[in-house]
Every structure is written in structure tokens, then in C-alpha cells.
Design an enzyme around this catalytic site. Structure first.
Site, PDB file in Angstrom:
ATOM      1  N   CYS A 136      -9.494  26.597  11.327  1.00  0.00           N
ATOM      2  CA  CYS A 136      -8.210  26.918  10.675  1.00  0.00           C
ATOM      3  C   CYS A 136      -7.460  28.057  11.372  1.00  0.00           C
ATOM      4  CB  CYS A 136      -8.416  27.225   9.191  1.00  0.00           C
ATOM      5  SG  CYS A 136      -9.547  28.573   8.828  1.00  0.00           S
ATOM      6  N   ASP A 331      -0.412  25.074   5.519  1.00  0.00           N
ATOM      7  CA  ASP A 331      -1.865  25.055   5.363  1.00  0.00           C
ATOM      8  C   ASP A 331      -2.494  24.086   6.363  1.00  0.00           C
ATOM      9  OD1 ASP A 331      -4.459  25.113   4.515  1.00  0.00           O
ATOM     10  OD2 ASP A 331      -4.034  24.658   2.424  1.00  0.00           O
ATOM     11  N   HIS A 333      -5.561  23.073   6.478  1.00  0.00           N
ATOM     12  CA  HIS A 333      -6.840  22.548   6.004  1.00  0.00           C
ATOM     13  C   HIS A 333      -6.841  21.070   5.644  1.00  0.00           C
ATOM     14  CE1 HIS A 333      -7.339  26.920   5.615  1.00  0.00           C
ATOM     15  NE2 HIS A 333      -8.611  26.666   5.846  1.00  0.00           N
TER      16      HIS A 333
END
Length: 445
Positions: A136, A331, A333
Site C-alpha cells: 500500500c 485508497d 487497498h
């Protein structure tokens, strides 16, 4: 424990996705409804268990809390140096606020999203073909550098094309971040460039090492190609504070050092070039010191703003904007299949590189270990940035994020506003790398 946390993360991510009414355009297929209602008893029972007090506390500990959409406040939104005024007054009614919100959403969805991928070429001898649960920070950093390239090649006013053919510069930028060694800024090449700073496939990395890895990768690419064909057509300057191990004080951006980086980038041909500034910081111990939050907010008002690498503790995101006490972020993820297209494919499907869902988190909850990015297109832009940064430091009530000086040496006697024994002060990255922070705090993905 780390394996358990990753398993729990996968479980809760799957469970909660059932109830999430928001869909990224990149992950919704043509035969999938964006709004799904679940009425069967099993789903209701699972939802009741998962959202119960104990399970909810575990979920928040593992995944952290986040929200989607825009809050009801009418405060201005700042997105990478652009202001969206959504305040409502008697003269304009709701029309201006609605238009501003629409413009904000268009801007936000035009920012490049780079997420976990699966199915790419194996990374060296690791046998890994995915970066799920460990990449990440690398993905967040790719997003920041991608924005710098967008600003450099297409300008801040550029927006994602609604129709094809696409902008060729835009496609070329995305191609640079493909998931193979052939793409200059792929996760494969980042890991190779960052070996000296501890980067390895399957392992998490902090903001400081990530910034240094970009510096190393940019240098290696510069040596491989002619100046006219640079994949990253800008100098890279990591502002990381004292390099001889002194503790305490804020990092110092040296104008002399910036000029030196520009000269080295141009191989002595130019006095100044575009420059990417990366400022890794540790703004507290277990949580961010609230003294620094106003300054962090203010950096998004700079025209040179590239946002922040950071986010939830243990789960890096790319923070691109603020409104009041909330930070808007992209994000990384979400797990997506690898995408391959050529650099001149103006008909390519690039939907997986953008997101229409606006997520936000309170600034007080972001991890204190982070890095701020800025892009200065020319000397005038850099001078303007230095003026804004100096003013921000002067107004920081003795807690500047960083300071600006003509040279690093001349600033040593003036950089001691925060004592080296102050538990709330800015720790140098040397301190952080030597263990002042618990590494396990950053391993939860």
C-alpha cells in the site's frame, strides 16, 4: 499475530463489502447493480453480528474507521491547491454550492488511483505476483508521483476525458506505472531501486524509505536516458532534516540544495528545472500531535500541493484534500487484476485508475509517520512555494512542519524551536528509522 491480522482484514473486508452501497466505477461490472438490497435472513443475521459492539470494535481496530461522501458542513474544500467553495448565502442559493460540489467530484475522480494488483509478472525471485497486504505504501507513492507528472505534462486544470480518444500524455503517464519491469515506475523497479533502504517484496516500508527509493529510482532512470527523454522530467529533493544525526527540530528545506538538485538533474545545462519536493515527517508518537494539524491542512492550499503519503495507522493511503478536520483520500487497498496497454493506446480502458467514491478520515486519526509532496514547475513557482512555506512556519506557534533557509548550515542555529527531549516534537527520520516508533504499528494492513 501479523498473519492473523491479515486474515481478519480479509474477512471483514469481504463481510462489510456486502453492505457497502457505494461502488467504485472501476469495480462495478456492466451486469451489476450499483445499489443492492439484501433481504434474506442469513444476511441480516451476519450484519447484526458483524455490526455488534464487540465485533465492531475489532473491525475498527483492524481496518480503522472511514466514511464516504461529503459532510454536511458548508466549509471550503481544498483539493491539491484548488478551492471549492460550497458555502451557501442568500444571493446564490443552492445552485453555486451544487456546482462547486460537482466540480469537486470531477476533480477528485480525475486523480490517478493506483491499487493492489494481482496477476503481474513475478517480482525477481520472490515468486510474488501480487502486492496484496504489503504494497500500500508503494501504491500510495505511485499515486503522488503520477499527480506530479499530470501537473507537469497536462496542468492542474486537466480532467479525466469523458470520451475517447484519450490524451496521449495521460496514457503515457499511466503506462509508466504499469506492473512490469518494462514500465519505468512499476512496483518491480521501485523495489529494485529501494533495496538500500530496506524495500523488499512482501515487506512493508515507511514513508522515509519510500521517498529515498523514489530519489534513487529517478537517479537511475536519469542515467539511463538522455535529458530530452526523461521519464521523470524533474529533479527530486527529499527534505529529511539533519543528515549528521542531530535530534530535534524541524526538517530544513535548503534553497542551495534545491538548486544543486536542479543542476545535477540537468547535468549543468540549466540553473533551474521542475522539481519534486518530498518531505517525510514523524509528527508524534502513537498519534499525530494536534499542534501540527492546522499546518497540515494549510499545505493543501498551496498551488504546489501534491498531498500526503499516509493515512490510517498501518494502512497507507494517498491524502489529496481537506475540509475542516477531515482528510479526503484515495485508497490503494482494493485488489484489481493487472492491466496492460501500450503507451500510445488512446482507446485503452483506464477505468481502474480512477475512483468516484470520496472517502474521508479525521486528520487526528492519521498516522504520525507521513510524507508531504510538492511540485514546482519553475523557479518562480519554487520561490512562491518558499514564501508560502516560510509564512506557514512563522505562523505555526513554534511547531513548524519544516522550515526554509538559504542553506542547511545557516539554519542550524535557528532550528531548535522543539527540544530534542520534547515527546510531542517532530522526530527526525533518523530517530524513526532507529526504532523510536514501534515497527509493528506499521505492519497491520
Amino acid at each position: 499475530m501479523r498473519r492473523f491480522c491479515c486474515s481478519m482484514t480479509s474477512f471483514f473486508a469481504s463481510a462489510f463489502s456486502v453492505f457497502d452501497i457505494y461502488r467504485d466505477s472501476s469495480s462495478t461490472s456492466h451486469n451489476e447493480a450499483p445499489h443492492i438490497r439484501h433481504r434474506n435472513g442469513w444476511t441480516s443475521s451476519v450484519k447484526k453480528i458483524v455490526t455488534s459492539g464487540t465485533m465492531r470494535r475489532i473491525q475498527e481496530r483492524v481496518l480503522g474507521t472511514s466514511k464516504t461522501g461529503i459532510s454536511n458542513t458548508t466549509s471550503d474544500i481544498w483539493l491539491l491547491g484548488a478551492c471549492y467553495k460550497i458555502s451557501q448565502d442568500d444571493s446564490s442559493g443552492n445552485a453555486d454550492a451544487t456546482n462547486a460540489l460537482a466540480a469537486f467530484h470531477r476533480d477528485f475522480s480525475s486523480r490517478i488511483l493506483i491499487t493492489y494488483r494481482k496477476g503481474f509478472d513475478m517480482i525477481e525471485d520472490s515468486k510474488l505476483t501480487s502486492d496484496v497486504n504489503w504494497g500500500c505504501m508503494l501504491r500510495s507513492s505511485q499515486m503522488l508521483v503520477a499527480q506530479a507528472l499530470l501537473f507537469h505534462r497536462l496542468g492542474r486544470s486537466w480532467r479525466k476525458p469523458l470520451d475517447k480518444p484519450l490524451d496521449r500524455d495521460y496514457v503515457e503517464i499511466l503506462h509508466l506505472f504499469g506492473d512490469s519491469e518494462a514500465s519505468a515506475f512499476s512496483i518491480h523497479n521501485l523495489l529494485q531501486a529501494g533495496k538500500a533502504y530496506g524495500l523488499a517484496a512482501g515487506s512493508w516500508v515507511g514513508p522515509y524509505a519510500m521517498c529515498r527509493s523514489w530519489e534513487s529510482l529517478a537517479r537511475s532512470k536519469r542515467e539511463e536516458t538522455n535529458l530530452e527523454y526523461q521519464t521523470l522530467p524533474m529533479a527530486v529533493y527529499v527534505v529529511s532534516g539533519c543528515e549528521d544525526g542531530e535530534r530535534g527540530g524541524a526538517p530544513v528545506l535548503s534553497i542551495e540544495d534545491a538548486a544543486r538538485h536542479c543542476s545535477e538533474f540537468s547535468k549543468g545545462r540549466e540553473d533551474w528545472t521542475p522539481i519534486l519536493l518530498l518531505v517525510p515527517l514523524v509528527l508524534g508518537l502513537d498519534k499525530i500531535n494536534p499542534r501540527y494539524i492546522p499546518s497540515l491542512q494549510a499545505t493543501f492550499t498551496f498551488p504546489q500541493s501534491l498531498g500526503i503519503l499516509g493515512g490510517k495507522p498501518g494502512a497507507s493511503t494517498y491524502i489529496v484534500g481537506v475540509q475542516d478536520e477531515n482528510a479526503f483520500y484515495l485508497d490503494p487497498h482494493e485488489v484489481q487484476l493487472v492491466v496492460n496497454f501500450s503507451r500510445d493506446d488512446v482507446e485503452a480502458n483506464t477505468s481502474s485508475y480512477h475512483c468516484d467514491v470520496v472517502r474521508h478520515i479525521p486528520l487526528e486519526l492519521i498516522d504520525p509517520s507521513l510524507a508531504i509532496g510538492f511540485y514546482c514547475g519553475d523557479k518562480d513557482d519554487f520561490d512562491d512555494f518558499c514564501s508560502l512555506a516560510s509564512k506557514l512556519a512563522d505562523e505555526s506557534n513554534g511547531a513548524p512542519l519544516f522550515t526554509v533557509a538559504n542553506s542547511y548550515k545557516s539554519s542550524k542555529h535557528d532550528s531548535s524551536e522543539v527540544r530534542d527531549d520534547d515527546p510531542h516534537g517532530v522526530m527526525t527520520m533518523n530517530d524513526a528509522e532507529e526504532g523510536c516508533l514501534n515497527e509493528d504499528d506499521w505492519q497491520l494492513l
